[in-house]
Write a protein that holds these residues in place. Structure first.
Motif, PDB file in Angstrom:
ATOM      1  N   VAL B 185       0.864  -1.192   0.000  1.00  0.00           N
ATOM      2  CA  VAL B 185       0.000   0.000   0.000  1.00  0.00           C
ATOM      3  C   VAL B 185       0.900   1.241   0.000  1.00  0.00           C
ATOM      4  O   VAL B 185       2.065   1.171   0.392  1.00  0.00           O
ATOM      5  CB  VAL B 185      -0.982   0.029   1.208  1.00  0.00           C
ATOM      6  CG1 VAL B 185      -1.944  -1.124   1.162  1.00  0.00           C
ATOM      7  CG2 VAL B 185      -0.221   0.033   2.525  1.00  0.00           C
ATOM      8  N   PRO B 188       3.637   6.758   3.600  1.00  0.00           N
ATOM      9  CA  PRO B 188       3.370   8.163   3.945  1.00  0.00           C
ATOM     10  C   PRO B 188       4.235   9.169   3.177  1.00  0.00           C
ATOM     11  O   PRO B 188       3.844  10.327   3.058  1.00  0.00           O
ATOM     12  CB  PRO B 188       3.656   8.230   5.454  1.00  0.00           C
ATOM     13  CG  PRO B 188       4.398   6.978   5.805  1.00  0.00           C
ATOM     14  CD  PRO B 188       4.067   5.959   4.757  1.00  0.00           C
ATOM     15  N   GLU B 189       5.393   8.737   2.633  1.00  0.00           N
ATOM     16  CA  GLU B 189       6.252   9.707   1.933  1.00  0.00           C
ATOM     17  C   GLU B 189       6.377   9.393   0.455  1.00  0.00           C
ATOM     18  O   GLU B 189       7.398   9.687  -0.162  1.00  0.00           O
ATOM     19  CB  GLU B 189       7.642   9.750   2.574  1.00  0.00           C
ATOM     20  CG  GLU B 189       7.710  10.523   3.878  1.00  0.00           C
ATOM     21  CD  GLU B 189       7.540   9.611   5.082  1.00  0.00           C
ATOM     22  OE1 GLU B 189       6.994  10.071   6.094  1.00  0.00           O
ATOM     23  OE2 GLU B 189       7.918   8.440   5.014  1.00  0.00           O
ATOM     24  N   GLU B 231      17.355  15.982   5.377  1.00  0.00           N
ATOM     25  CA  GLU B 231      17.575  15.087   6.504  1.00  0.00           C
ATOM     26  C   GLU B 231      16.281  15.024   7.311  1.00  0.00           C
ATOM     27  O   GLU B 231      15.751  16.051   7.719  1.00  0.00           O
ATOM     28  CB  GLU B 231      18.706  15.632   7.385  1.00  0.00           C
ATOM     29  CG  GLU B 231      20.086  15.522   6.762  1.00  0.00           C
ATOM     30  CD  GLU B 231      20.677  14.124   6.867  1.00  0.00           C
ATOM     31  OE1 GLU B 231      20.246  13.366   7.758  1.00  0.00           O
ATOM     32  OE2 GLU B 231      21.567  13.798   6.065  1.00  0.00           O
ATOM     33  N   LYS B 232      15.807  13.826   7.529  1.00  0.00           N
ATOM     34  CA  LYS B 232      14.561  13.679   8.278  1.00  0.00           C
ATOM     35  C   LYS B 232      14.875  13.414   9.735  1.00  0.00           C
ATOM     36  O   LYS B 232      15.815  12.714  10.053  1.00  0.00           O
ATOM     37  CB  LYS B 232      13.796  12.468   7.749  1.00  0.00           C
ATOM     38  CG  LYS B 232      13.087  12.734   6.475  1.00  0.00           C
ATOM     39  CD  LYS B 232      11.791  11.940   6.461  1.00  0.00           C
ATOM     40  CE  LYS B 232      10.972  12.279   5.240  1.00  0.00           C
ATOM     41  NZ  LYS B 232      10.814  13.704   5.043  1.00  0.00           N
ATOM     42  N   ILE B 233      14.046  13.932  10.592  1.00  0.00           N
ATOM     43  CA  ILE B 233      14.220  13.619  12.005  1.00  0.00           C
ATOM     44  C   ILE B 233      13.704  12.196  12.232  1.00  0.00           C
ATOM     45  O   ILE B 233      12.743  11.767  11.594  1.00  0.00           O
ATOM     46  CB  ILE B 233      13.500  14.679  12.867  1.00  0.00           C
ATOM     47  CG1 ILE B 233      14.024  14.622  14.289  1.00  0.00           C
ATOM     48  CG2 ILE B 233      11.992  14.509  12.828  1.00  0.00           C
ATOM     49  CD1 ILE B 233      13.986  15.948  14.992  1.00  0.00           C
ATOM     50  N   ARG B 235      11.900   8.921  13.183  1.00  0.00           N
ATOM     51  CA  ARG B 235      10.528   8.646  13.621  1.00  0.00           C
ATOM     52  C   ARG B 235      10.261   7.164  13.451  1.00  0.00           C
ATOM     53  O   ARG B 235      11.024   6.462  12.794  1.00  0.00           O
ATOM     54  CB  ARG B 235       9.502   9.495  12.858  1.00  0.00           C
ATOM     55  CG  ARG B 235       9.375   9.170  11.401  1.00  0.00           C
ATOM     56  CD  ARG B 235      10.189  10.125  10.569  1.00  0.00           C
ATOM     57  NE  ARG B 235       9.943   9.936   9.149  1.00  0.00           N
ATOM     58  CZ  ARG B 235      10.348   8.886   8.446  1.00  0.00           C
ATOM     59  NH1 ARG B 235      10.979   7.904   9.026  1.00  0.00           N
ATOM     60  NH2 ARG B 235      10.079   8.809   7.166  1.00  0.00           N
ATOM     61  N   GLY B 236       9.186   6.696  14.050  1.00  0.00           N
ATOM     62  CA  GLY B 236       8.864   5.274  13.995  1.00  0.00           C
ATOM     63  C   GLY B 236       8.578   4.845  12.568  1.00  0.00           C
ATOM     64  O   GLY B 236       7.866   5.530  11.842  1.00  0.00           O
ATOM     65  N   VAL B 237       9.185   3.738  12.167  1.00  0.00           N
ATOM     66  CA  VAL B 237       8.895   3.212  10.829  1.00  0.00           C
ATOM     67  C   VAL B 237       8.154   1.889  10.974  1.00  0.00           C
ATOM     68  O   VAL B 237       8.506   1.074  11.824  1.00  0.00           O
ATOM     69  CB  VAL B 237      10.164   2.984   9.970  1.00  0.00           C
ATOM     70  CG1 VAL B 237      10.676   4.285   9.426  1.00  0.00           C
ATOM     71  CG2 VAL B 237      11.234   2.251  10.736  1.00  0.00           C
ATOM     72  N   PRO B 238       7.118   1.660  10.155  1.00  0.00           N
ATOM     73  CA  PRO B 238       6.364   0.415  10.280  1.00  0.00           C
ATOM     74  C   PRO B 238       7.143  -0.781   9.743  1.00  0.00           C
ATOM     75  O   PRO B 238       7.975  -0.624   8.847  1.00  0.00           O
ATOM     76  CB  PRO B 238       5.117   0.663   9.429  1.00  0.00           C
ATOM     77  CG  PRO B 238       5.525   1.708   8.441  1.00  0.00           C
ATOM     78  CD  PRO B 238       6.558   2.556   9.118  1.00  0.00           C
ATOM     79  N   GLY B 262      15.307   7.489   9.553  1.00  0.00           N
ATOM     80  CA  GLY B 262      15.079   8.786   8.925  1.00  0.00           C
ATOM     81  C   GLY B 262      14.880   8.758   7.427  1.00  0.00           C
ATOM     82  O   GLY B 262      14.934   9.794   6.799  1.00  0.00           O
ATOM     83  N   VAL B 265       9.411   6.680   3.473  1.00  0.00           N
ATOM     84  CA  VAL B 265       8.770   5.384   3.231  1.00  0.00           C
ATOM     85  C   VAL B 265       7.896   5.480   1.987  1.00  0.00           C
ATOM     86  O   VAL B 265       6.896   6.195   1.974  1.00  0.00           O
ATOM     87  CB  VAL B 265       7.947   4.953   4.466  1.00  0.00           C
ATOM     88  CG1 VAL B 265       7.206   3.657   4.193  1.00  0.00           C
ATOM     89  CG2 VAL B 265       8.863   4.809   5.684  1.00  0.00           C
ATOM     90  N   VAL B 268       4.241   0.391   2.022  1.00  0.00           N
ATOM     91  CA  VAL B 268       4.288  -0.525   3.161  1.00  0.00           C
ATOM     92  C   VAL B 268       3.723  -1.872   2.708  1.00  0.00           C
ATOM     93  O   VAL B 268       2.593  -1.943   2.192  1.00  0.00           O
ATOM     94  CB  VAL B 268       3.480   0.012   4.361  1.00  0.00           C
ATOM     95  CG1 VAL B 268       3.613  -0.921   5.556  1.00  0.00           C
ATOM     96  CG2 VAL B 268       3.934   1.412   4.751  1.00  0.00           C
TER      97      VAL B 268
END
Lengths: 240, 333
Positions: B185, B188-189, B231-233, B235-238, B262, B265, B268
């Motif tokens: 699916v 988010p990015e 650069e991403k801070i 965060r939780g990745v699934p 970071g 995604v 998923v």
């Protein structure tokens, strides 16, 4: 979803939702996501499995056979307005002092960080030791204390090619973040030093001594001090 | 009621369960069986709770002998199962008498085989789970000549009618041969891949040997390209996150993944297709199929229904043989 909700909700596959704080204030965003994670964990929401709160977002995972995006998002929308975003995460935050041997073998990227920032190695160390850091969250690998980075003129890019082995105790920077590595793992962050203290203890409960909301400071240590401290455990300072 | 398994031969065999759900909030990965359907089915077939500890063997053979009568089941990857030299079926409860030698050999399709023992086995737990965590160094690989304590407190339902396919338990083993089809699916990015995200679905990819329980790497003629460089801070990745790290390969995070990262995604992998990825071999071809969350959710529910139905049939089979004790009631663990 209420248009006034101070958070953005996005889906991450059929079994997860990401909530990002949008209060306009980083501290409040951080408290929002941690408080939301705590609410979900304690409320034993049916089908909900795991919350991973970080700096400004939280990933909420669930069993899609038992619940779904709609139910979880409805519960988020109901919960967020009830949070007190000014309340601290802990009534009794603990403080830690972390001795670090900078540069050399244990800090192979110190010179690189100096080059990127236009500072001397001493200035990078001074900047790294200046702030009192708040533990924003526990991350990978092995419960790393995820911190805001020190005040440096530029964000520190990750290594183009990650190292296959970053040892336990590595003290590192990336972007606007800083951390300590509790367990050896591959990593792409810039390693500027190493602490001789052991952070992760699989026989202890909790496994790492700090919680999100606790604070810590780095202090330069000499090779001799490091030798003396080797194998010791990171423990909180006595409450004053 | 004590007892133990004497291991004669083992390599890349670990005791695991469905994963460490209390881990991620403390920065530890989920881990646990990479093919959750097969692991759950194995436990159901011997009357255990789905979350009970069981053996996950990767690619290589396993041989052991119990010192008391015990019911076992082997699921997942295709292997030859023999008890004292007599071939017996996988995906069935199999009675083993004290002193008999159980051998699982010659994995011919898939990567991971699950062996459940009635009553389960006794192993250390960390944060409520026995699943190995290679990063923090928790867990224990089985080795020849060691003993694994049996945890069961009730005798196994032993019957000569088990293990001969007398009961149609109606389980549908996953298809492990040929090109694997993996449903994804949108992530988010996805917009950070500009117009290249659809490349994921255009041509088959090939599983790289540099794949493991943390993540699978897959190469293909046309890999999506990340167009943003910020650069991403962290965060939780699934679990199931499809990322494109520097280089020419896709990275799909599996259950051993670090909980924070970071990278953007792209997509998923659905929960049911994560089981498929738990069984693909290096060199195997994978085709990604774009699905929406509604489809993914109905697939998970079908998966759940199949396991619940299996539980009901196993319970019926056991009671028709006179074993009402020793069967764990419907627990999803």
């Amino acid at each position: 979803m209420s248009p006034t909700l101070p958070a953005e909700i996005s889906t991450a596959g059929e079994s997860a939702v990401r909530v990002t704080g949008r209060t306009g204030d980083r501290e409040r965003d951080w408290r929002l996501v941690h408080q939301l994670a705590r609410r979900f964990t304690r409320a034993e929401v049916p089908g909900f499995t795991v919350a991973i709160p970080t700096y400004e977002s939280v990933l909420l995972e669930f069993d899609a056979a038992l619940t779904g995006h709609e139910e979880i998002i409805a519960l988020i929308a109901e919960t967020v307005p009830a949070l007190d975003l000014d309340a601290p995460l802990h009534e009794d935050p603990r403080h830690f002092r972390v001795p670090v041997l900078y540069g050399g073998e244990g800090g192979p990227d110190l010179e690189r960080v100096a080059e990127i920032t236009g500072l001397s190695a001493e200035e990078v160390i001074a900047a790294h030791c200046a702030p009192t850091y708040t533990v924003r969250c526990l991350g990978a690998p092995g419960g790393s204390p995820m911190l805001d980075g020190p005040a440096l003129p530029v964000a520190i890019p990750r290594l183009a090619s990650p190292r296959t082995h970053v040892p336990q105790g590595a003290v590192s920077l990336a972007g606007r973040q800083a951390t300590i590595t509790p367990a050896a793992a591959p990593g792409g962050w810039c390693v500027i030093g190493r602490t001789p203290l052991t952070v992760l203890d699989l026989d202890a409960e909790p496994l790492v001594p700090y919680r999100p909301g606790d604070t810590l400071r780095f202090e330069p240590a000499s090779a001799r001090e490091v030798e003396r401290l080797a194998g010791g455990r990171l423990t909180p300072e006595e409450a004053r | 009621m004590t007892g133990r398994l004497t291991i004669h031969e083992a390599s890349l065999a670990m005791v695991t369960d469905l994963g460490r759900t209390r881990g991620p909030q403390f920065g530890l990965p989920l881990n646990g069986a990479l093919d959750q359907y097969s692991a759950r089915a194995a436990n159901i077939l011997v009357g255990n709770a789905e979350g009970d500890p069981l053996i996950e063997l990767t690619l290589f053979d396993l041989a052991f002998t119990p010192d008391r009568d015990v019911l076992i089941a082997a699921t997942g990857a295709e292997m030859t199962l023999e008890v004292d030299g007599a071939p017996l079926p996988q995906w069935e409860p199999v009675p083993v008498r004290a002193g008999q030698r159980v051998e699982l050999r010659g994995m011919s399709a898939g990567m991971r085989c699950y062996v459940a023992v009635h009553g389960s086995v006794e192993v250390p737990h960390l944060l409520g789970s026995c699943a190995p965590d290679t990063v923090v160094g928790f867990g224990h690989a089985l080795s020849a000549d060691e003993h694994l304590e049996l945890a069961g407190t009730t005798p196994s339902p032993m019957s000569p009618y088990l293990g001969i396919s007398l009961f149609n338990l109606g389980i549908c083993p996953p298809c492990l041969d040929g090109t694997a089809v993996v449903d994804v699916v949108d992530g988010p990015e996805i917009e950070e891949f500009g117009g290249t995200a659809h490349r994921l679905f255009r041509r088959p990819f090939e599983v790289s040997p540099r794949s493991n329980h943390i993540g699978l790497r897959l190469g293909g003629p046309e890999v999506p390209v990340r167009t943003s460089t910020e650069e991403k801070i962290s965060r939780g990745v699934p679990v199931g996150a499809v990322e494109v790290p520097p280089g020419d390969e896709l990275l799909i995070l599996h259950r051993g993944r670090g909980v924070t990262a970071g990278y953007p995604v792209l997509g998923v992998v659905t929960s049911t297709s994560l089981d498929t990825l738990g069984q693909v071999r290096p060199g195997q071809s994978v085709v990604f199929r774009h699905v929406d969350a509604t489809q993914a959710r109905s697939d998970v529910r079908a998966w759940r229904k199949a396991l619940d139905a299996l539980r009901n049939r196993v319970t019926t089979a056991f009671s028709s043989l006179g074993f009402d004790d020793g069967v764990t009631p419907n627990q999803r663990g």
